[in-house]
Design a protein around this motif. Sequence first.
Motif, short mmCIF file in Angstrom:
data_model
loop_
_atom_site.label_atom_id
_atom_site.label_comp_id
_atom_site.label_asym_id
_atom_site.label_seq_id
_atom_site.Cartn_x
_atom_site.Cartn_y
_atom_site.Cartn_z
N MET A 151 0.82 -1.20 0.00
CA MET A 151 0.00 0.00 0.00
C MET A 151 0.86 1.26 0.00
O MET A 151 0.54 2.22 -0.67
CB MET A 151 -0.91 -0.05 1.23
N MET A 152 1.97 1.21 0.73
CA MET A 152 2.86 2.37 0.81
C MET A 152 3.49 2.64 -0.55
O MET A 152 3.68 3.79 -0.93
CB MET A 152 3.94 2.12 1.87
N GLY A 153 3.80 1.56 -1.29
CA GLY A 153 4.37 1.70 -2.62
C GLY A 153 3.43 2.39 -3.59
O GLY A 153 3.85 3.21 -4.41
N MET A 154 2.15 2.08 -3.51
CA MET A 154 1.15 2.71 -4.37
C MET A 154 1.02 4.20 -4.06
O MET A 154 0.90 5.01 -4.98
CB MET A 154 -0.22 2.02 -4.21
N ALA A 155 1.03 4.54 -2.78
CA ALA A 155 0.93 5.94 -2.38
C ALA A 155 2.15 6.72 -2.88
O ALA A 155 2.01 7.85 -3.38
CB ALA A 155 0.80 6.05 -0.87
N LEU A 156 3.32 6.13 -2.78
CA LEU A 156 4.54 6.77 -3.26
C LEU A 156 4.50 6.94 -4.77
O LEU A 156 4.85 8.00 -5.30
CB LEU A 156 5.77 5.95 -2.84
N LEU A 157 4.05 5.92 -5.47
CA LEU A 157 3.93 5.99 -6.93
C LEU A 157 2.94 7.08 -7.34
O LEU A 157 3.21 7.86 -8.26
CB LEU A 157 3.50 4.64 -7.48
N LEU A 158 1.82 7.15 -6.67
CA LEU A 158 0.83 8.18 -6.96
C LEU A 158 1.39 9.57 -6.69
O LEU A 158 1.19 10.49 -7.48
CB LEU A 158 -0.45 7.94 -6.13
N ALA A 159 2.10 9.72 -5.57
CA ALA A 159 2.70 11.01 -5.24
C ALA A 159 3.72 11.42 -6.31
O ALA A 159 3.75 12.58 -6.74
CB ALA A 159 3.35 10.95 -3.86
N LEU A 160 4.55 10.48 -6.74
CA LEU A 160 5.54 10.78 -7.78
C LEU A 160 4.86 11.16 -9.09
O LEU A 160 5.30 12.08 -9.78
CB LEU A 160 6.46 9.59 -7.99
N LEU A 161 3.80 10.46 -9.42
CA LEU A 161 3.06 10.77 -10.64
C LEU A 161 2.46 12.18 -10.59
O LEU A 161 2.53 12.93 -11.57
CB LEU A 161 1.95 9.73 -10.86
N LEU A 162 1.90 12.54 -9.46
CA LEU A 162 1.33 13.88 -9.30
C LEU A 162 2.40 14.96 -9.38
O LEU A 162 2.22 15.98 -10.05
CB LEU A 162 0.57 13.98 -7.99
N VAL A 163 3.52 14.73 -8.70
CA VAL A 163 4.61 15.71 -8.74
C VAL A 163 5.11 15.88 -10.16
O VAL A 163 5.31 17.00 -10.65
CB VAL A 163 5.75 15.30 -7.78
N PHE A 164 5.33 14.76 -10.87
CA PHE A 164 5.79 14.82 -12.25
C PHE A 164 4.78 15.53 -13.14
O PHE A 164 5.16 16.34 -13.99
CB PHE A 164 6.06 13.41 -12.78
N SER A 165 3.50 15.27 -12.94
CA SER A 165 2.46 15.92 -13.75
C SER A 165 2.46 17.43 -13.56
O SER A 165 2.40 18.17 -14.54
CB SER A 165 1.08 15.36 -13.39
N PHE A 166 2.54 17.87 -12.33
CA PHE A 166 2.53 19.30 -12.07
C PHE A 166 3.82 19.97 -12.54
O PHE A 166 3.80 21.08 -13.07
CB PHE A 166 2.26 19.59 -10.59
N TYR A 167 4.94 19.29 -12.38
CA TYR A 167 6.21 19.84 -12.86
C TYR A 167 6.19 19.96 -14.38
O TYR A 167 6.61 20.98 -14.93
CB TYR A 167 7.38 18.97 -12.40
N THR A 168 5.70 18.94 -15.05
CA THR A 168 5.61 18.96 -16.50
C THR A 168 4.70 20.08 -16.96
O THR A 168 5.04 20.83 -17.89
CB THR A 168 5.10 17.61 -17.03
N TYR A 169 3.55 20.23 -16.31
CA TYR A 169 2.64 21.31 -16.69
C TYR A 169 3.28 22.67 -16.46
O TYR A 169 3.14 23.57 -17.28
CB TYR A 169 1.31 21.22 -15.94
N PHE A 170 4.02 22.81 -15.36
CA PHE A 170 4.71 24.07 -15.10
C PHE A 170 5.68 24.39 -16.23
O PHE A 170 5.74 25.53 -16.71
CB PHE A 170 5.45 24.01 -13.75
N GLN A 171 6.46 23.40 -16.66
CA GLN A 171 7.41 23.61 -17.76
C GLN A 171 6.68 23.96 -19.06
O GLN A 171 7.07 24.89 -19.77
CB GLN A 171 8.27 22.36 -17.96
N VAL A 172 5.63 23.23 -19.38
CA VAL A 172 4.85 23.50 -20.60
C VAL A 172 4.25 24.89 -20.53
O VAL A 172 4.29 25.65 -21.51
CB VAL A 172 3.76 22.43 -20.80
#
Length: 123
Positions: free
Chosen positions: A1-22
């Motif tokens: 369960m902790m791995g899924m939460a970490l994966l989701l957090a990383l996905l969200l961070v990457f999504s927002f960082y990518t959008y910021f760059q775009v």
Amino acid sequence: MMGMALLLALLLVFSFYTYFQVSQISEELTSTLDKLEQRIEEDQWEESTHLIENLQDKWERAILWWNPLMDHREIDQLDHAFIRLARLVNIEQKEDALVEVSLTRRMVHRIKDREKPILSNIF
């Protein structure tokens, strides 16, 4: 369960960082397109040529970010628009260049909007 939460957090961070760059790149391109439109309207072709060179440099940097992340057809269409715009400025075709600036600006906005991390863009 902790791995899924970490994966989701990383996905969200990457999504927002990518959008910021775009978003940042889109604003730079749009700002230059706005200046270019004004110079074309004023028949300042030498200054327009300098802005085209500046725009092409920004576009080359944008491709580095956008190419791995986005639909390649949209990138290709935008690339073609920049090429047409540069040529129209070089041959001083005012009306056609102004139309191409507007179309190019719209394509940049559309790409930015499609990268927003909102539910309608995910599903």
